[in-house]
Design an enzyme around this catalytic site. Structure first.
Site, PDB file in Angstrom:
ATOM      1  N   ARG A 143       0.020   5.521  16.492  1.00  0.00           N
ATOM      2  CA  ARG A 143       0.230   6.869  15.973  1.00  0.00           C
ATOM      3  C   ARG A 143      -0.541   7.902  16.766  1.00  0.00           C
ATOM      4  NH1 ARG A 143      -2.319   5.211  10.117  1.00  0.00           N
ATOM      5  NH2 ARG A 143      -4.347   4.604  10.883  1.00  0.00           N
TER       6      ARG A 143
ATOM      7  N   ARG B  70       0.835  -1.211   0.000  1.00  0.00           N
ATOM      8  CA  ARG B  70       0.000   0.000   0.000  1.00  0.00           C
ATOM      9  C   ARG B  70       0.869   1.261   0.000  1.00  0.00           C
ATOM     10  NH1 ARG B  70      -5.173   0.124   2.201  1.00  0.00           N
ATOM     11  NH2 ARG B  70      -4.695   1.946   3.469  1.00  0.00           N
TER      12      ARG B  70
ATOM     13  N   ARG C 137       9.949   5.539  -3.026  1.00  0.00           N
ATOM     14  CA  ARG C 137      10.327   6.502  -4.068  1.00  0.00           C
ATOM     15  C   ARG C 137      11.790   6.838  -4.014  1.00  0.00           C
ATOM     16  NH1 ARG C 137       5.929   9.805  -2.506  1.00  0.00           N
ATOM     17  NH2 ARG C 137       4.088   9.218  -3.728  1.00  0.00           N
TER      18      ARG C 137
ATOM     19  N   ASP D 138     -10.161   1.463   0.806  1.00  0.00           N
ATOM     20  CA  ASP D 138     -10.045   2.883   1.117  1.00  0.00           C
ATOM     21  C   ASP D 138     -11.327   3.575   0.635  1.00  0.00           C
ATOM     22  OD1 ASP D 138      -7.531   2.651   2.205  1.00  0.00           O
ATOM     23  OD2 ASP D 138      -6.486   3.109   0.341  1.00  0.00           O
TER      24      ASP D 138
ATOM     25  N   GLU E  63      -3.874   6.302  18.850  1.00  0.00           N
ATOM     26  CA  GLU E  63      -4.509   5.067  18.367  1.00  0.00           C
ATOM     27  C   GLU E  63      -3.814   3.853  18.947  1.00  0.00           C
ATOM     28  OE1 GLU E  63      -4.983   4.509  14.117  1.00  0.00           O
ATOM     29  OE2 GLU E  63      -5.685   6.583  13.940  1.00  0.00           O
TER      30      GLU E  63
ATOM     31  N   ARG F 171      -9.265  -6.497  13.232  1.00  0.00           N
ATOM     32  CA  ARG F 171      -8.390  -5.788  14.146  1.00  0.00           C
ATOM     33  C   ARG F 171      -9.187  -4.599  14.665  1.00  0.00           C
ATOM     34  NH1 ARG F 171      -4.710  -7.220  17.528  1.00  0.00           N
ATOM     35  NH2 ARG F 171      -3.028  -5.710  17.790  1.00  0.00           N
TER      36      ARG F 171
ATOM     37  N   TYR G 135     -10.048  -4.693   2.670  1.00  0.00           N
ATOM     38  CA  TYR G 135      -9.358  -3.513   3.197  1.00  0.00           C
ATOM     39  C   TYR G 135      -9.507  -2.362   2.194  1.00  0.00           C
ATOM     40  CZ  TYR G 135      -5.265  -1.313   5.579  1.00  0.00           C
ATOM     41  OH  TYR G 135      -4.412  -0.504   6.272  1.00  0.00           O
TER      42      TYR G 135
HETATM   43  N1  GDU Z   1       3.452   0.508   7.945  1.00  0.00           N
HETATM   44  C1  GDU Z   1       4.651   0.407   8.619  1.00  0.00           C
HETATM   45  N2  GDU Z   1       5.189   1.521   9.169  1.00  0.00           N
HETATM   46  C2  GDU Z   1       4.583   2.723   9.089  1.00  0.00           C
HETATM   47  C3  GDU Z   1       3.372   2.843   8.392  1.00  0.00           C
HETATM   48  C4  GDU Z   1       2.816   1.708   7.842  1.00  0.00           C
HETATM   49  O1  GDU Z   1       5.196  -0.669   8.734  1.00  0.00           O
HETATM   50  O2  GDU Z   1       5.132   3.699   9.634  1.00  0.00           O
HETATM   51  C5  GDU Z   1       2.875  -0.722   7.385  1.00  0.00           C
HETATM   52  C6  GDU Z   1       1.968  -1.423   8.390  1.00  0.00           C
HETATM   53  O3  GDU Z   1       2.080  -2.811   8.216  1.00  0.00           O
HETATM   54  C7  GDU Z   1       0.604  -0.965   7.964  1.00  0.00           C
HETATM   55  C8  GDU Z   1       0.771  -0.931   6.454  1.00  0.00           C
HETATM   56  O4  GDU Z   1       2.090  -0.451   6.260  1.00  0.00           O
HETATM   57  O5  GDU Z   1      -0.396  -1.861   8.381  1.00  0.00           O
HETATM   58  C9  GDU Z   1      -0.203  -0.074   5.713  1.00  0.00           C
HETATM   59  O6  GDU Z   1      -0.128   1.245   6.214  1.00  0.00           O
HETATM   60  P1  GDU Z   1      -1.248   2.320   5.989  1.00  0.00           P
HETATM   61  O7  GDU Z   1      -0.739   3.627   6.493  1.00  0.00           O
HETATM   62  O8  GDU Z   1      -1.745   2.239   4.599  1.00  0.00           O
HETATM   63  O9  GDU Z   1      -2.357   1.744   6.977  1.00  0.00           O
HETATM   64  P2  GDU Z   1      -3.721   2.362   7.517  1.00  0.00           P
HETATM   65  O10 GDU Z   1      -4.876   1.723   6.865  1.00  0.00           O
HETATM   66  O11 GDU Z   1      -3.676   2.325   8.991  1.00  0.00           O
HETATM   67  O12 GDU Z   1      -3.620   3.838   7.004  1.00  0.00           O
HETATM   68  C10 GDU Z   1      -4.619   4.765   7.221  1.00  0.00           C
HETATM   69  C11 GDU Z   1      -5.266   5.056   5.895  1.00  0.00           C
HETATM   70  C12 GDU Z   1      -4.229   5.662   4.947  1.00  0.00           C
HETATM   71  C13 GDU Z   1      -3.610   6.903   5.610  1.00  0.00           C
HETATM   72  C14 GDU Z   1      -3.014   6.535   6.940  1.00  0.00           C
HETATM   73  C15 GDU Z   1      -2.566   7.753   7.714  1.00  0.00           C
HETATM   74  O13 GDU Z   1      -5.812   3.860   5.350  1.00  0.00           O
HETATM   75  O14 GDU Z   1      -4.902   5.997   3.744  1.00  0.00           O
HETATM   76  O15 GDU Z   1      -4.614   7.871   5.805  1.00  0.00           O
HETATM   77  O16 GDU Z   1      -4.011   5.933   7.762  1.00  0.00           O
HETATM   78  O17 GDU Z   1      -1.248   8.053   7.454  1.00  0.00           O
END
Ligand code: GDU
Length: 371
Positions: A281, A170, A174, A351, A301, A249, A349
């Site tokens: 976070r 996800r 870059r 968005d 959270e 979860r 999952y």
């Molecule tokens: N991940 C990490 N480290 C990080 C961030 C993410 O390992 O610092 C991994 C985790 O496994 C996580 C996965 O990447 O489960 C996906 O991360 P996301 O940020 O996409 O997961 P969330 O669904 O919690 O994110 C949500 C929204 C995103 C964005 C984010 C806020 O789905 O669109 O808004 O919160 O930054």
């Protein structure tokens, strides 16, 4: 008799309700909570729009979806660029040249690629089979250990080598100095919050909305009074968990208003990527709208194992659960009167932009014609 009963007033249900109402259908929406909007619900505290069920940043690559959502609110130019805090060390996310520079001092894409290639070699060229291997293949072992492993295991409560690799894909990687978390063309936060979007959708004269109502208390009755049902709750609950419970979860949100604190953390999203910090976070909501209020509101959270009765936030899409979901999906497909939609109804999952897309697709299939 309703043409459609919508169970759940989140984004999926609201989009469908609105489109059906416009096509002269009689629609009733029932919602278990005391407010509409599902998990995109926002409310004002100290003049700040607080994302009550986690940060929601709208992004999409699809112009049609962007235009669609812009009918209901004006969006600002917010760009999500979270910060990671690992034991007080600060890194930019998503993984990009800024992160590589902060970690290794490298300044060019070539040296960053070389460093990652060296670290990736522990996989011996095998294709990644789980989140851990996928992460190492993408960004190497240093980033995996500081920014991914502990955060992920905290978030999901499962070892990273037992999680599916799509979860980490996800996030973009870059080789430019670009901290934008999303790859999509369009991105922003609705000025004044998300609740207004759902309110506008559901205020159509052909829609009746009842909050504080549990579908399962009068399931039979709802089946009788409706031609069709769009169900956006948990699919396993609908079928009385007959094959066993799917895993989800959950999260606990701890929200705090800080008086006379103008700026608490300097960014909307700060991820705590070490395992010692119990929350994943901290969201400082005012930064989503570039707020200048004299107070601030933050939300911590805490991820949490889900048990029946808790709020299910994320489906846990590992192979056992996906297999179980397929069994429920088979049952669902046999229900002529009921259609399952949304994150919980489809155990996906999603968005927000994907939810709108799926709801509009269903509108097309059910009701045909142009919007
Ligand atoms: N991940 C990490 N480290 C990080 C961030 C993410 O390992 O610092 C991994 C985790 O496994 C996580 C996965 O990447 O489960 C996906 O991360 P996301 O940020 O996409 O997961 P969330 O669904 O919690 O994110 C949500 C929204 C995103 C964005 C984010 C806020 O789905 O669109 O808004 O919160 O930054």
């Amino acid at each position: 008799m309703n043409d459609y009963l919508i169970v759940g007033s989140g984004l999926f249900g609201a989009v469908f309700a609105y489109e059906a109402a416009k096509k002269h259908k009689k629609v009733k929406v029932i919602e278990k909570r005391k407010h509409i909007g599902g998990n995109i619900y926002t409310e004002s505290i100290a003049g700040i729009q607080v994302h009550r069920y986690g940060a929601h940043i709208f992004h999409t690559d699809n112009q049609e979806i962007w235009d669609y959502v812009n009918q209901f609110a004006e969006f600002n130019r917010y760009t999500n660029s979270p910060i990671a805090n690992f034991h007080g060390e600060i890194y930019n996310l998503p993984f990009n040249m800024n992160t590589f520079n902060q970690l290794w001092g490298v300044v060019t894409p070539q040296t960053a690629r070389k460093k990652i290639a060296e670290q990736r070699s522990i996989l011996k060229g095998k294709s990644p089979k789980n989140l851990e291997e996928q992460a190492i293949a993408l960004v190497g072992t240093d980033i995996y250990l500081k920014l991914i492993k502990e955060y992920t295991e905290k978030q999901w409560g499962i070892p990273a080598n037992e999680l599916p690799s799509f979860i980490i894909r996800r996030l973009p990687v870059r080789y430019t100095y670009d901290n934008n978390y999303f790859k999509d063309r369009y991105q922003g936060i609705p000025i004044g919050g998300y609740t207004q979007i759902i309110e506008k959708m559901l205020s159509h004269e052909n829609i009746q909305v009842d909050t504080n109502v549990d579908f399962f208390e009068k399931k039979e009755h709802y089946h009788e009074e409706s031609k069709k049902i769009i169900y956006t709750g948990m699919i396993d609950q609908y079928f009385d968990y007959q094959y066993g419970a799917l895993e989800y979860r959950s999260l606990i949100f701890e929200t705090e208003q800080m008086k006379n604190v103008e700026n608490y953390q300097g960014n909307a999203v700060v991820n705590y990527t070490d395992k010692e910090t119990p929350f994943t976070r901290i969201i400082e909501h005012k930064h989503f709208e570039f707020g200048t209020q004299k107070d601030t509101v933050i939300t911590k959270e805490y991820p949490k194992a889900w048990k029946r009765g808790d709020e299910p936030y994320y489906p846990v899409n590992n192979s056992e659960n996906n297999h179980l979901y397929k069994k429920y999906k088979k049952l669902a497909d046999q229900q002529e009167q009921v259609i399952f939609g949304g994150r919980l109804g489809q155990y996906t999952y999603y968005d927000m932009h994907q939810v709108i897309h799926a709801a509009l697709k269903l509108v097309q299939e059910e009701l045909g014609g142009r919007r």
